[in-house]
Design a protein around this motif. Structure first.
Motif, mmCIF file in Angstrom:
data_model
loop_
_atom_site.group_PDB
_atom_site.id
_atom_site.type_symbol
_atom_site.label_atom_id
_atom_site.label_comp_id
_atom_site.label_asym_id
_atom_site.label_seq_id
_atom_site.Cartn_x
_atom_site.Cartn_y
_atom_site.Cartn_z
ATOM 1 N N LEU A 88 8.477 3.218 2.813
ATOM 2 C CA LEU A 88 9.898 3.278 3.158
ATOM 3 C C LEU A 88 10.512 1.900 2.942
ATOM 4 C CD1 LEU A 88 9.635 5.214 6.564
ATOM 5 C CD2 LEU A 88 9.796 6.166 4.252
ATOM 6 N N CYS A 89 11.581 1.843 2.170
ATOM 7 C CA CYS A 89 12.259 0.571 1.886
ATOM 8 C C CYS A 89 13.647 0.555 2.505
ATOM 9 C CB CYS A 89 12.410 0.380 0.372
ATOM 10 S SG CYS A 89 10.911 -0.140 -0.459
ATOM 11 N N PHE A 90 14.134 -0.633 2.759
ATOM 12 C CA PHE A 90 15.539 -0.785 3.133
ATOM 13 C C PHE A 90 16.054 -2.086 2.547
ATOM 14 C CE2 PHE A 90 13.306 -3.129 6.361
ATOM 15 C CZ PHE A 90 14.129 -4.188 6.686
ATOM 16 N N ASP A 91 17.304 -2.067 2.117
ATOM 17 C CA ASP A 91 17.927 -3.295 1.646
ATOM 18 C C ASP A 91 18.314 -4.136 2.853
ATOM 19 O OD1 ASP A 91 19.253 -4.426 -1.059
ATOM 20 O OD2 ASP A 91 20.549 -4.907 0.640
ATOM 21 N N HIS A 92 18.134 -5.453 2.744
ATOM 22 C CA HIS A 92 18.387 -6.335 3.883
ATOM 23 C C HIS A 92 19.844 -6.343 4.324
ATOM 24 C CE1 HIS A 92 14.424 -7.905 4.521
ATOM 25 N NE2 HIS A 92 14.297 -8.316 3.282
ATOM 26 N N THR A 93 20.745 -5.826 3.499
ATOM 27 C CA THR A 93 22.146 -5.719 3.926
ATOM 28 C C THR A 93 22.346 -4.576 4.910
ATOM 29 O OG1 THR A 93 22.625 -4.340 1.992
ATOM 30 C CG2 THR A 93 23.070 -6.705 1.787
ATOM 31 N N CYS A 94 21.349 -3.705 5.042
ATOM 32 C CA CYS A 94 21.458 -2.536 5.925
ATOM 33 C C CYS A 94 20.662 -2.751 7.210
ATOM 34 C CB CYS A 94 20.954 -1.282 5.215
ATOM 35 S SG CYS A 94 21.854 -0.882 3.709
ATOM 36 N N ASP A 95 21.016 -2.007 8.216
ATOM 37 C CA ASP A 95 20.341 -2.086 9.510
ATOM 38 C C ASP A 95 19.002 -1.359 9.423
ATOM 39 O OD1 ASP A 95 19.570 -2.024 12.172
ATOM 40 O OD2 ASP A 95 21.627 -1.753 12.898
ATOM 41 N N ALA A 96 17.902 -2.064 9.641
ATOM 42 C CA ALA A 96 16.570 -1.463 9.559
ATOM 43 C C ALA A 96 16.377 -0.343 10.580
ATOM 44 C CB ALA A 96 15.495 -2.532 9.765
ATOM 45 N N ARG A 97 17.195 -0.327 11.625
ATOM 46 C CA ARG A 97 17.027 0.683 12.675
ATOM 47 C C ARG A 97 17.353 2.099 12.201
ATOM 48 N NH1 ARG A 97 20.319 -2.476 17.276
ATOM 49 N NH2 ARG A 97 21.572 -2.876 15.398
ATOM 50 N N TYR A 98 18.014 2.225 11.042
ATOM 51 C CA TYR A 98 18.239 3.563 10.482
ATOM 52 C C TYR A 98 16.914 4.315 10.297
ATOM 53 C CZ TYR A 98 23.073 2.310 9.203
ATOM 54 O OH TYR A 98 24.392 1.943 9.228
ATOM 55 N N TRP A 99 15.820 3.565 10.108
ATOM 56 C CA TRP A 99 14.528 4.173 9.824
ATOM 57 C C TRP A 99 13.735 4.550 11.075
ATOM 58 C CZ3 TRP A 99 13.609 6.556 5.732
ATOM 59 C CH2 TRP A 99 13.871 6.061 4.444
ATOM 60 N N PHE A 100 14.132 4.079 12.243
ATOM 61 C CA PHE A 100 13.256 4.168 13.400
ATOM 62 C C PHE A 100 12.936 5.607 13.802
ATOM 63 C CE2 PHE A 100 14.224 -0.347 15.215
ATOM 64 C CZ PHE A 100 13.696 -0.880 14.045
ATOM 65 N N ASP A 101 13.938 6.502 13.762
ATOM 66 C CA ASP A 101 13.674 7.903 14.101
ATOM 67 C C ASP A 101 12.712 8.532 13.097
ATOM 68 O OD1 ASP A 101 15.261 7.782 16.322
ATOM 69 O OD2 ASP A 101 17.015 8.708 15.385
ATOM 70 N N ALA A 102 12.857 8.149 11.823
ATOM 71 C CA ALA A 102 11.977 8.688 10.780
ATOM 72 C C ALA A 102 10.542 8.237 10.997
ATOM 73 C CB ALA A 102 12.469 8.239 9.406
ATOM 74 N N ILE A 103 10.372 6.995 11.413
ATOM 75 C CA ILE A 103 9.028 6.480 11.673
ATOM 76 C C ILE A 103 8.387 7.254 12.826
ATOM 77 C CG2 ILE A 103 7.755 4.474 12.543
ATOM 78 C CD1 ILE A 103 9.719 2.725 10.944
ATOM 79 N N THR A 104 9.156 7.515 13.870
ATOM 80 C CA THR A 104 8.646 8.305 15.003
ATOM 81 C C THR A 104 8.256 9.703 14.555
ATOM 82 O OG1 THR A 104 10.030 7.064 16.554
ATOM 83 C CG2 THR A 104 9.203 9.194 17.294
ATOM 84 N N LEU A 105 9.089 10.309 13.696
ATOM 85 C CA LEU A 105 8.810 11.664 13.200
ATOM 86 C C LEU A 105 7.474 11.715 12.461
ATOM 87 C CD1 LEU A 105 11.299 14.062 11.466
ATOM 88 C CD2 LEU A 105 9.133 13.561 10.357
ATOM 89 N N VAL A 106 7.236 10.736 11.574
ATOM 90 C CA VAL A 106 5.989 10.716 10.803
ATOM 91 C C VAL A 106 4.798 10.492 11.726
ATOM 92 C CG1 VAL A 106 4.680 9.495 9.013
ATOM 93 C CG2 VAL A 106 7.110 9.984 8.670
#
Length: 286
Positions: A88-106
């Protein structure tokens, strides 16, 4: 072979790319033309060029290639079950927390899948999706990015760039600039040309005679807070400093003002996602 020759215009280059002999490629194309019943390439010039019929044929052929790759990746998924790892990647201009629910799901539904969570600068996340080095990415999105790869996207949230400078720097120059000439005399902090070949400076059309290029948005923010110039950064990164008064916003109507974009989750439109990646995608879709 046809797609490779159409892209390069050369049997020799295609032979090198495909690790085949020129004669093998030439014979294969002639057989393809015999089966099709018409010429695919015009061979009169220095470069091989597609005929009008060849252009139509190639468009369908490329879809066949995409379907083949999807089928190939799907076969691999079915053989192995859930992905052994997911990037899972994110651009540093974006808030990394967008991914947190997805990480919990996996973690809950696919405990055997190892997660690789990686931040990128200069839209490298797009390149990694395009090259199959990452499964999903979150980054700012513009429709023109589609020319750099075959992407499928979902909107995650609005994304706003604001033009700011340090309050003390503004005071040193007689207040927050309210016209073009005042701004031109101040150093501008600008991102370097992005990984996908896009010049953000050219898109935003922010003027300055004095420039400092930065390679990542965190450094750009730190330099803004240090009073080294002015520039555009994401609102969520500027907000705490705007609230404290350290940074002030610059708006010159019709010239320089905030830019409204979107953050999207992105995946390849060519490769079939595995179960964990598909579950994340559906969670964002819902």
């Amino acid at each position: 072979m046809m797609a490779s020759v159409a892209a390069s215009g050369s049997l020799q280059k295609s032979a090198q790319q495909l690790h085949r002999s020129q004669s093998a490629i030439s014979m294969a194309l002639k057989k393809l033309e015999q089966n099709a019943g018409f010429a695919l390439f015009n061979r009169d010039g220095y470069r091989l060029q597609l005929t009008a019929h060849g252009q139509q044929f190639l468009r369908q052929a490329e879809e066949v290639l995409r379907q083949h790759e999807r089928l190939d990746t799907l076969s691999g998924r079915l053989r192995t079950g859930a992905e052994p790892h997911l990037t899972l990647c994110f651009d540093h201009t974006c808030d990394a927390r967008y991914w947190f629910d997805a990480i919990t799901l996996v973690q809950d539904e696919f405990p055997a899948t190892e997660l690789r969570f990686e931040g990128e600068s200069q839209l490298r996340a797009l390149r990694r999706i395009n090259q199959g080095e990452a499964d999903l990415a979150i980054c700012p999105w513009l429709p023109l990015f589609r020319q750099y790869g075959e992407f499928e996207t979902l909107k995650v949230s609005p994304f706003q760039l604001v033009v700011v400078m340090h309050s003390q720097l503004a005071e040193q120059h007689g207040g927050v600039p309210d016209n073009r000439q005042q701004l031109l005399g101040l150093p501008m902090l600008v991102p370097q040309v992005l990984e996908v070949g896009i010049n953000v400076d050219a898109i935003l059309k922010l003027p300055s005679q004095r420039r400092i290029q930065t390679s990542d948005v965190a450094t750009q923010r730190d330099m803004l807070v240090a009073g080294l110039g002015w520039g555009a950064i994401p609102m969520h990164m500027a907000a705490p400093y705007l609230a404290s008064g350290e940074l002030v916003q610059i708006e010159i109507p019709g010239f320089v003002q905030r830019v409204n974009l979107e953050v999207h989750i992105i995946r390849s439109a060519i490769r079939s996602p595995g179960p964990a990646a598909e579950a994340i995608w559906q969670a964002f879709a819902e």
